[in-house]
Design an enzyme around this catalytic site. Structure first.
Site, PDB file in Angstrom:
ATOM      1  N   THR A 183     -10.228   1.964  -0.608  1.00 38.23           N
ATOM      2  CA  THR A 183      -9.102   2.627   0.073  1.00 38.23           C
ATOM      3  C   THR A 183      -7.956   2.804  -0.922  1.00 38.23           C
ATOM      4  OG1 THR A 183      -8.159   0.525   0.856  1.00 38.23           O
ATOM      5  CG2 THR A 183      -9.713   1.663   2.328  1.00 38.23           C
TER       6      THR A 183
ATOM      7  N   GLY B 248      -7.628   5.182  -3.213  1.00 38.52           N
ATOM      8  CA  GLY B 248      -8.267   5.325  -4.526  1.00 38.52           C
ATOM      9  C   GLY B 248      -7.912   6.593  -5.274  1.00 38.52           C
ATOM     10  N   THR B 249      -6.795   7.234  -4.939  1.00 40.71           N
ATOM     11  CA  THR B 249      -6.495   8.519  -5.572  1.00 40.71           C
ATOM     12  C   THR B 249      -5.594   8.396  -6.793  1.00 40.71           C
ATOM     13  OG1 THR B 249      -4.692   8.823  -3.978  1.00 40.71           O
ATOM     14  CG2 THR B 249      -6.804   9.849  -3.458  1.00 40.71           C
ATOM     15  N   SER B 250      -5.130   7.200  -7.089  1.00 39.15           N
ATOM     16  CA  SER B 250      -4.222   7.023  -8.227  1.00 39.15           C
ATOM     17  C   SER B 250      -4.277   5.568  -8.684  1.00 39.15           C
ATOM     18  CB  SER B 250      -2.796   7.404  -7.772  1.00 39.15           C
ATOM     19  OG  SER B 250      -1.849   7.060  -8.743  1.00 39.15           O
ATOM     20  N   GLY B 251      -3.698   5.304  -9.832  1.00 36.29           N
ATOM     21  CA  GLY B 251      -3.470   3.933 -10.265  1.00 36.29           C
ATOM     22  C   GLY B 251      -4.731   3.116 -10.499  1.00 36.29           C
TER      23      GLY B 251
ATOM     24  N   SER C 251      -0.970  -9.287  -4.620  1.00 39.48           N
ATOM     25  CA  SER C 251       0.110  -9.048  -5.581  1.00 39.48           C
ATOM     26  C   SER C 251       0.663 -10.389  -6.026  1.00 39.48           C
ATOM     27  CB  SER C 251       1.241  -8.239  -4.946  1.00 39.48           C
ATOM     28  OG  SER C 251       2.378  -8.274  -5.802  1.00 39.48           O
TER      29      SER C 251
ATOM     30  N   TYR D 202       7.085  -7.887   1.430  1.00 43.31           N
ATOM     31  CA  TYR D 202       5.887  -7.499   0.677  1.00 43.31           C
ATOM     32  C   TYR D 202       5.054  -8.731   0.320  1.00 43.31           C
ATOM     33  CZ  TYR D 202       3.204  -5.436  -3.234  1.00 43.31           C
ATOM     34  OH  TYR D 202       2.213  -5.008  -4.080  1.00 43.31           O
TER      35      TYR D 202
HETATM   36  N1  LIG Z   1       1.392  -1.184  -9.407  1.00 40.94           N
HETATM   37  C1  LIG Z   1       1.716  -2.458  -9.417  1.00 40.94           C
HETATM   38  O1  LIG Z   1       2.483  -2.912 -10.279  1.00 40.94           O
HETATM   39  C2  LIG Z   1       1.129  -3.401  -8.400  1.00 40.94           C
HETATM   40  C3  LIG Z   1       1.278  -4.770  -8.605  1.00 40.94           C
HETATM   41  C4  LIG Z   1       0.693  -5.663  -7.710  1.00 40.94           C
HETATM   42  C5  LIG Z   1      -0.031  -5.184  -6.638  1.00 40.94           C
HETATM   43  N2  LIG Z   1      -0.140  -3.844  -6.443  1.00 40.94           N
HETATM   44  C6  LIG Z   1      -0.968  -3.410  -5.310  1.00 40.94           C
HETATM   45  O2  LIG Z   1      -2.053  -2.683  -5.843  1.00 40.94           O
HETATM   46  C7  LIG Z   1      -2.521  -1.708  -4.897  1.00 40.94           C
HETATM   47  C8  LIG Z   1      -2.596  -0.356  -5.581  1.00 40.94           C
HETATM   48  O3  LIG Z   1      -1.363  -0.095  -6.178  1.00 40.94           O
HETATM   49  P1  LIG Z   1      -1.191   1.029  -7.284  1.00 40.94           P
HETATM   50  O4  LIG Z   1       0.208   0.841  -7.805  1.00 40.94           O
HETATM   51  O5  LIG Z   1      -2.336   1.047  -8.215  1.00 40.94           O
HETATM   52  O6  LIG Z   1      -1.345   2.310  -6.392  1.00 40.94           O
HETATM   53  P2  LIG Z   1      -0.396   3.518  -6.084  1.00 40.94           P
HETATM   54  O7  LIG Z   1      -0.315   4.305  -7.331  1.00 40.94           O
HETATM   55  O8  LIG Z   1       0.873   3.054  -5.428  1.00 40.94           O
HETATM   56  O9  LIG Z   1      -1.251   4.219  -4.963  1.00 40.94           O
HETATM   57  C9  LIG Z   1      -2.602   4.532  -5.157  1.00 40.94           C
HETATM   58  C10 LIG Z   1      -3.006   5.519  -4.128  1.00 40.94           C
HETATM   59  O10 LIG Z   1      -3.074   4.894  -2.832  1.00 40.94           O
HETATM   60  C11 LIG Z   1      -2.860   5.873  -1.860  1.00 40.94           C
HETATM   61  N3  LIG Z   1      -2.288   5.272  -0.672  1.00 40.94           N
HETATM   62  C12 LIG Z   1      -1.053   4.739  -0.527  1.00 40.94           C
HETATM   63  N4  LIG Z   1      -0.873   4.346   0.758  1.00 40.94           N
HETATM   64  C13 LIG Z   1      -2.019   4.621   1.405  1.00 40.94           C
HETATM   65  C14 LIG Z   1      -2.443   4.470   2.736  1.00 40.94           C
HETATM   66  N5  LIG Z   1      -1.627   3.986   3.678  1.00 40.94           N
HETATM   67  N6  LIG Z   1      -3.690   4.838   3.067  1.00 40.94           N
HETATM   68  C15 LIG Z   1      -4.525   5.361   2.145  1.00 40.94           C
HETATM   69  N7  LIG Z   1      -4.159   5.556   0.874  1.00 40.94           N
HETATM   70  C16 LIG Z   1      -2.926   5.192   0.506  1.00 40.94           C
HETATM   71  C17 LIG Z   1      -1.889   6.862  -2.494  1.00 40.94           C
HETATM   72  O11 LIG Z   1      -2.218   8.178  -2.125  1.00 40.94           O
HETATM   73  P3  LIG Z   1      -1.480   8.847  -0.846  1.00 40.94           P
HETATM   74  O12 LIG Z   1       0.003   8.681  -1.077  1.00 40.94           O
HETATM   75  O13 LIG Z   1      -1.941  10.252  -0.868  1.00 40.94           O
HETATM   76  O14 LIG Z   1      -1.963   8.096   0.349  1.00 40.94           O
HETATM   77  C18 LIG Z   1      -2.031   6.665  -3.988  1.00 40.94           C
HETATM   78  O15 LIG Z   1      -2.496   7.780  -4.659  1.00 40.94           O
HETATM   79  C19 LIG Z   1      -1.546  -1.802  -3.732  1.00 40.94           C
HETATM   80  O16 LIG Z   1      -2.105  -2.611  -2.731  1.00 40.94           O
HETATM   81  C20 LIG Z   1      -0.317  -2.471  -4.335  1.00 40.94           C
HETATM   82  O17 LIG Z   1       0.435  -3.163  -3.357  1.00 40.94           O
HETATM   83  C21 LIG Z   1       0.424  -2.940  -7.291  1.00 40.94           C
END
Ligand SMILES: NC(=O)c1ccc[n+]([C@@H]2O[C@H](COP(=O)([O-])OP(=O)(O)OC[C@H]3O[C@@H](n4cnc5c(N)ncnc54)[C@H](OP(=O)(O)O)[C@@H]3O)[C@@H](O)[C@H]2O)c1
Length: 244
Positions: A12, A14-17, A137, A150
């Protein structure tokens, strides 16, 4: 031979990051991967970047009807699931005293409720020996001002992993939490100015945020038989930030 040859994975958000990097790696390792996201254009772009071995299913991981539609699609197209990675999540900073009910419900609605029901709704499709991964996180392990909602919404996952692995022991399904620290995803790059990025990096031992690919390899470990004896772990991939 790939580490995930013939496996079906659902990721889930999975479109970015990190999750997109993971989806690409899983496909390179032989899996067919279903990815989700709310924006159809971002989903289409991610599917075309991965190129093959991937199906995009538009949907919000906080919406239970969308989750039903996701798993109906997976069942129709592949029948069952070997790897479930509940990665969709997010949050915003707000200090205690200023947090609105709406912010609380939105954050818990995705990170806690959405993750919980992603797993519950996938359960009937999970094969024996499946691997469940939830993205936590390191905010839930630290004491970062402004991040209590969060942090709390992610902390639930560790408790769930322990209970679920016991409930699912007869199916030999493993449940682990992948807990990243600060990772420079495209979305982070878009919102962080130099000052905010420097503040994040100042608490990381190597003084450099993680890259999505550095989380993807950890996810591959948890998804594959390389971690066949790893169950109920919170695997912290934060460059040692939490250890300090
Ligand atoms: N980046 C960090 O530093 C960090 C650190 C610790 C934990 N995390 C956790 O890691 C996970 C991924 O984070 P990321 O930063 O790699 O991703 P991200 O870039 O924030 O998002 C990845 C993708 O998830 C999709 N998304 C967001 N909300 C969604 C929803 N409600 N349902 C389905 N898709 C959804 C988004 O597409 P749409 O907007 O089109 O839905 C986006 O393209 C998250 O759980 C975040 O809390 C991130």
């Amino acid at each position: 031979m790939g580490k995930l040859d013939g496996k079906v994975a659902v990721i889930t958000g999975g479109t970015s990051g990190m999750a997109l990097a993971g989806a690409k790696l899983f496909v390179d390792e032989g899996a067919h991967v279903f990815i989700t996201g709310r924006r159809q254009d971002a989903l289409d772009e991610a599917v075309s970047r991965i190129g093959h071995g991937v199906t995009g299913v538009q949907g919000d991981a906080a919406n239970l009807d969308d989750l039903d539609r996701l798993f109906e699609t997976v069942e129709r197209e592949k029948g069952s699931i070997d790897v479930l990675w509940a990665s969709a999540g997010g949050g915003e900073a707000a200090a205690l005293g200023e947090i609105t009910e709406e912010q609380f419900d939105r954050t818990f609605g995705l990170n806690a409720r959405g993750t919980f029901f992603t797993v519950q709704k996938a359960l009937r499709l999970l094969n024996d020996n499946a691997s469940i991964i939830m993205t936590g996180s390191n905010a839930s392990l630290g004491a970062f001002p402004g991040w209590s909602v969060y942090a709390g919404s992610k902390a639930a996952q560790q408790a769930w992993a322990r209970v679920w692995l016991n409930e699912l022991r007869d199916r030999r399904i493993r449940v682990n939490v992948l807990t990243p620290g600060s990772v420079l995803t495209p979305m982070q790059e878009a919102v962080l100015d130099e000052g905010a990025k420097a503040a994040f990096e100042s608490i990381i031992p190597r003084r450099q945020m993680g890259r999505p690919e550095e989380i993807a390899t950890v996810a591959l470990f948890l998804a594959s038989d390389d971690s066949s004896y790893v169950n109920g772990l919170e695997l912290v991939a934060d460059g040692g930030t939490t250890a300090l």
